[in-house]
Write an enzyme that holds these catalytic residues in place. Structure first.
Site, PDB file in Angstrom:
ATOM      1  N   HIS A   1      -9.029  -4.488   6.435  1.00  0.00           N
ATOM      2  CA  HIS A   1      -8.386  -3.792   5.307  1.00  0.00           C
ATOM      3  C   HIS A   1      -7.994  -4.771   4.211  1.00  0.00           C
ATOM      4  O   HIS A   1      -7.806  -5.963   4.444  1.00  0.00           O
ATOM      5  CB  HIS A   1      -7.144  -3.029   5.777  1.00  0.00           C
TER       6      HIS A   1
ATOM      7  N   ASP B   1      -4.827  -5.028   1.528  1.00  0.00           N
ATOM      8  CA  ASP B   1      -3.483  -4.439   1.528  1.00  0.00           C
ATOM      9  C   ASP B   1      -3.286  -3.456   0.382  1.00  0.00           C
ATOM     10  O   ASP B   1      -3.705  -3.714  -0.759  1.00  0.00           O
ATOM     11  CB  ASP B   1      -2.411  -5.535   1.444  1.00  0.00           C
TER      12      ASP B   1
ATOM     13  N   HIS C   1      -8.790  -8.394   5.410  1.00  0.00           N
ATOM     14  CA  HIS C   1      -8.384  -9.155   6.588  1.00  0.00           C
ATOM     15  C   HIS C   1      -8.210  -8.244   7.792  1.00  0.00           C
ATOM     16  O   HIS C   1      -8.196  -7.010   7.654  1.00  0.00           O
ATOM     17  CB  HIS C   1      -7.125  -9.981   6.304  1.00  0.00           C
TER      18      HIS C   1
ATOM     19  N   ARG D   1       6.034 -11.248   5.593  1.00  0.00           N
ATOM     20  CA  ARG D   1       5.087 -11.178   4.474  1.00  0.00           C
ATOM     21  C   ARG D   1       5.792 -10.888   3.159  1.00  0.00           C
ATOM     22  O   ARG D   1       6.620  -9.977   3.082  1.00  0.00           O
ATOM     23  CB  ARG D   1       4.044 -10.078   4.731  1.00  0.00           C
TER      24      ARG D   1
HETATM   25  O1  LIG Z   1      -0.270 -10.021  11.222  1.00  0.00           O
HETATM   26  C1  LIG Z   1      -1.186 -10.538  10.588  1.00  0.00           C
HETATM   27  O2  LIG Z   1      -1.733 -11.581  10.922  1.00  0.00           O
HETATM   28  C2  LIG Z   1      -1.658  -9.893   9.320  1.00  0.00           C
HETATM   29  C3  LIG Z   1      -1.136  -8.515   9.191  1.00  0.00           C
HETATM   30  C4  LIG Z   1      -1.550  -7.875   7.909  1.00  0.00           C
HETATM   31  O3  LIG Z   1      -2.489  -7.154   7.839  1.00  0.00           O
HETATM   32  C5  LIG Z   1      -0.785  -8.193   6.709  1.00  0.00           C
HETATM   33  O4  LIG Z   1       0.209  -8.912   6.771  1.00  0.00           O
HETATM   34  O5  LIG Z   1      -1.170  -7.721   5.630  1.00  0.00           O
HETATM   35 FE   LIG Z   2      -2.776  -6.486   5.792  1.00  0.00          FE
END
Ligand SMILES: O=C(O)CCC(=O)C(=O)O
Ligand SMILES: [Fe+2]
Length: 277
Positions: free
Chosen positions: A97, A99, A253, A268
């Site tokens: 995906h 984001d 990702h 994040r």
């Molecule tokens: O947990 C992760 O490594 C990435 C998760 C994810 O898709 C994000 O933080 O946008």
């Molecule tokens: Fe993500």
């Protein structure tokens, strides 16, 4: 001290050293990081024990920050969201995906910090939409350029998993109401570098609008498979206090879901972007 930039694979990814993300970075450092991001699309920094406030301050050097409608956040620093497997079902990140493409202006990028990790497992992969687009045949590139696709919040945030308590349900309903399905170009032009990238993702893209349902289904399947081929992607094996910074305009990702019931905690900060064209 100047940055050291070590490319990690031909399609994307570089490791950056020579900067302390817990401190205010200089304008020169900021610009060097931005240039590296444009070129390498995802950057990795080792040994950066940053707190949420420092993380938000670093991310905000690249744009205004987004407050996520669904994920829990750090109360004193709501611009930093928490992905904690002990609290939140994060399985939805185990799909390729980009984001928040359900927003009219999806994120420019995100800064992800590894706080607590399983002994092994829990890697994250990124794929370059630029490499994927450039590897398509000329006739297919030409056909895709100019098409639009629908992106739908509910594809990755289904009611069954995000509406368990009354409070969650109310938040999910409001988010759905505020984020009806919308369209983005199938091929996006990077607003700074001008490079073209494939901009459909399995997480949120439901339909290529100009095609019949059957054509759309078949073509999306092809594009999802093509876009995430190993040669267009990179896999990062996390250590605690690693930080990743990706350009969400031209990458997607996948967070590998192979470690539960072990706990994994990530923070994040998401940087607001502009409308794709
Ligand atoms: O947990 C992760 O490594 C990435 C998760 C994810 O898709 C994000 O933080 O946008
Ligand atoms: Fe993500």
């Amino acid at each position: 001290m100047s940055l050291t930039i070590t490319p990690l694979s031909p399609a994307l990814g570089a490791q950056i050293s020579g900067v302390d993300l817990s401190r205010d970075i200089s304008a020169e450092q900021r610009d060097a990081i931005e240039q590296a991001l444009l070129q390498h699309q995802v950057l990795f920094f080792r040994d950066q024990p940053i707190n949420p406030e420092q993380q938000a301050r670093f991310a905000a050097r690249f744009g205004d920050l987004h407050i996520h409608p669904i994920y829990p956040n750090v109360p004193e620093t709501p611009q930093v969201l928490i992905l904690d497997t002990a609290v939140t079902d994060v399985r939805d990140n185990a799909v390729w995906h980009t984001d928040v493409t359900f927003l009219p202006t999806p994120a420019l990028g995100a800064v992800l910090s590894a706080k607590q990790l399983p002994a092994y497992g829990g890697d994250t992969l990124w794929a370059s939409g630029i490499a994927a687009f450039e590897a398509l045949s000329a006739p297919l590139r030409e056909m895709l350029d100019g098409l639009t696709a629908t992106h739908d919040f509910t594809k990755s945030f289904p009611l069954e998993r995000f509406g368990t308590t009354a409070e969650d349900l109310a938040r999910w309903e409001a988010t759905r109401r505020n984020n009806p399905p919308l369209s983005h170009p199938v091929v996006r032009t990077h607003p700074v570098s001008g490079r073209k990238a494939l901009f459909v993702n399995e997480g949120f893209t439901t339909r290529i609008n100009e095609l019949s349902e059957l054509e759309s289904e078949a073509l999306l399947k092809l594009l999802f498979t093509h876009a995430t081929r190993p040669e267009f992607s990179i896999r990062w094996r996390w250590q605690e206090n690693d930080v990743a910074f990706w350009d969400n305009r031209v990458t997607q990702h996948f967070a590998v879901d192979d470690y539960r019931p072990n706990r994994r905690v990530m923070h994040r900060a998401t940087i607001l972007g502009d409308a794709p064209f």
